[in-house]
Design a protein around this motif. Structure first.
Motif, short mmCIF file in Angstrom:
data_model
loop_
_atom_site.label_atom_id
_atom_site.label_comp_id
_atom_site.label_asym_id
_atom_site.label_seq_id
_atom_site.Cartn_x
_atom_site.Cartn_y
_atom_site.Cartn_z
N PHE A 1 25.59 21.56 33.54
CA PHE A 1 26.06 22.61 32.62
C PHE A 1 24.88 23.22 31.87
CE2 PHE A 1 27.88 24.25 28.64
CZ PHE A 1 28.92 25.02 29.15
N ILE A 2 24.83 24.55 31.97
CA ILE A 2 23.85 25.32 31.18
C ILE A 2 24.68 26.19 30.25
CG2 ILE A 2 21.88 26.91 31.29
CD1 ILE A 2 21.31 24.77 33.25
N LYS A 3 24.31 26.23 29.00
CA LYS A 3 25.07 27.03 28.03
C LYS A 3 25.04 28.50 28.41
CE LYS A 3 25.03 24.97 23.41
NZ LYS A 3 26.32 25.26 22.89
N ILE B 1 16.90 28.16 35.08
CA ILE B 1 16.94 26.80 34.50
C ILE B 1 17.73 25.86 35.41
CG2 ILE B 1 17.71 25.41 32.53
CD1 ILE B 1 17.45 27.96 30.80
N GLY B 2 18.86 26.37 35.92
CA GLY B 2 19.69 25.56 36.83
C GLY B 2 18.92 25.17 38.08
N SER B 3 18.11 26.09 38.59
CA SER B 3 17.32 25.78 39.79
C SER B 3 16.30 24.68 39.52
CB SER B 3 16.61 27.04 40.30
OG SER B 3 17.56 27.99 40.69
N VAL B 4 15.68 24.72 38.33
CA VAL B 4 14.72 23.66 37.98
C VAL B 4 15.44 22.31 37.92
CG1 VAL B 4 13.20 22.77 36.15
CG2 VAL B 4 13.18 25.21 36.71
C1 COA Z 1 25.84 26.60 37.90
C2 COA Z 1 24.71 26.60 36.87
C3 COA Z 1 24.34 25.18 36.51
C4 COA Z 1 23.49 27.30 37.49
O1 COA Z 1 22.46 27.36 36.54
P1 COA Z 1 21.61 28.68 36.28
O2 COA Z 1 20.56 28.36 35.31
O3 COA Z 1 22.53 29.82 35.98
O4 COA Z 1 20.98 28.86 37.74
P2 COA Z 1 19.72 29.71 38.16
O5 COA Z 1 19.39 30.72 37.12
O6 COA Z 1 18.66 28.81 38.58
O7 COA Z 1 20.28 30.38 39.46
C5 COA Z 1 21.45 31.20 39.42
C6 COA Z 1 21.23 32.41 40.24
O8 COA Z 1 20.34 33.24 39.54
C7 COA Z 1 19.24 33.58 40.36
N1 COA Z 1 18.05 33.56 39.51
C8 COA Z 1 17.20 32.54 39.31
N2 COA Z 1 16.21 32.89 38.50
C9 COA Z 1 16.46 34.17 38.15
C10 COA Z 1 15.81 35.09 37.31
N3 COA Z 1 14.69 34.77 36.69
N4 COA Z 1 16.38 36.29 37.14
C11 COA Z 1 17.52 36.61 37.78
N5 COA Z 1 18.17 35.77 38.60
C12 COA Z 1 17.66 34.59 38.78
C13 COA Z 1 19.15 32.51 41.38
O9 COA Z 1 18.61 33.03 42.58
C14 COA Z 1 20.59 32.10 41.56
O10 COA Z 1 21.20 32.87 42.53
P3 COA Z 1 21.96 32.12 43.72
O11 COA Z 1 23.09 31.33 43.08
O12 COA Z 1 22.40 33.23 44.58
O13 COA Z 1 20.92 31.22 44.32
C15 COA Z 1 25.09 27.39 35.59
O14 COA Z 1 25.45 28.70 35.94
C16 COA Z 1 26.19 26.77 34.77
O15 COA Z 1 25.96 25.89 33.96
N6 COA Z 1 27.43 27.24 34.95
C17 COA Z 1 28.53 26.80 34.14
C18 COA Z 1 28.92 25.35 34.41
C19 COA Z 1 29.15 25.06 35.85
O16 COA Z 1 29.76 25.82 36.59
N7 COA Z 1 28.67 23.88 36.28
C20 COA Z 1 28.79 23.42 37.63
C21 COA Z 1 29.95 22.49 37.73
S1 COA Z 1 30.14 21.91 39.41
#
Ligand code: COA
Length: 174
Positions: A107-109, A117-120
């Motif tokens: 979970f990311i806020k 951040i999620g990718s890291v």
């Molecule tokens: C799912 C989750 C953990 C992903 O974390 P995040 O930090 O949003 O993920 P990232 O930013 O690393 O990546 C998300 C997308 O943004 C893209 N991205 C990464 N860095 C980026 C940047 N600097 N600018 C724009 N887009 C970017 C990535 O390519 C990725 O695309 P993809 O999904 O097509 O690969 C987050 O969205 C989240 O907490 N969601 C709510 C809770 C949830 O659903 N949890 C999962 C339960 S199973």
């Protein structure tokens, strides 16, 4: 943003309490198949027992200055842990080794998503899981309606395997 990634010990999991509870509420808000299942799911009923029953746990939190803005929780558990009164998560006979890896909670806020951040956190979790030679099978369970998370994991190399609990959960596998 002034982000810091910190691996925390099991003694400090209460740092994840609020975000874990937010994750359950978030998943309920997305779900259209039996969302009421989330009513009994919270930090105490999901994270605490899971950490206790797993063989190895890995928890990373992300802080923006002092505020915790995200976490990921992964573990290694005996495959039998995934066949219980709640559900049979996968066909145990398809897993050769005794233990499986799982990215269990993530979970990311809001406001901190889509910045990488999620990718890291995802990469840190996979790197941690890869060190266990007795683990070949990795699972992620996504609740229904959470298409963004599902697509995120697929983009990272996981494959949709099957649904359980009448579509309440989609099982992803690698
Ligand atoms: C799912 C989750 C953990 C992903 O974390 P995040 O930090 O949003 O993920 P990232 O930013 O690393 O990546 C998300 C997308 O943004 C893209 N991205 C990464 N860095 C980026 C940047 N600097 N600018 C724009 N887009 C970017 C990535 O390519 C990725 O695309 P993809 O999904 O097509 O690969 C987050 O969205 C989240 O907490 N969601 C709510 C809770 C949830 O659903 N949890 C999962 C339960 S199973």
């Amino acid at each position: 943003m002034n982000l810091k990634y910190e691996v925390i010990t099991e003694d400090n999991i209460s740092l994840c309490r609020d975000l874990c509870n937010e994750l359950m509420a978030f998943q309920k808000s997305k779900a259209h198949i039996t969302p009421e299942r989330f009513d009994s799911m919270n930090f105490e009923t999901r994270m605490v027992p899971s950490v206790k029953s797993a063989i190895h746990n890995y928890i990373v939190i992300v802080k923006d200055v002092e505020e915790i803005v995200g976490y990921v929780y992964s573990n290694v558990s005996p495959k039998e842990a995934y066949s219980n009164d709640f559900a049979t998560f996968f066909d145990l006979s398809t897993v050769k080794k005794d233990n499986v890896g799982c990215l269990s909670q993530f979970f990311i806020k809001d406001g901190y998503r889509q910045f990488g951040i999620g990718s890291v956190l995802f990469n840190m979790s996979m790197e941690w899981l890869r060190q266990f030679n007795d683990v070949e099978d990795y699972f992620i369970y996504v609740s229904n309606g959470n298409t963004e998370a599902l697509e995120f994991y697929v983009s990272k190399g996981f494959t949709v395997s099957h649904d359980i609990l009448d579509g309440f959960i989609t099982v992803l596998r690698k």
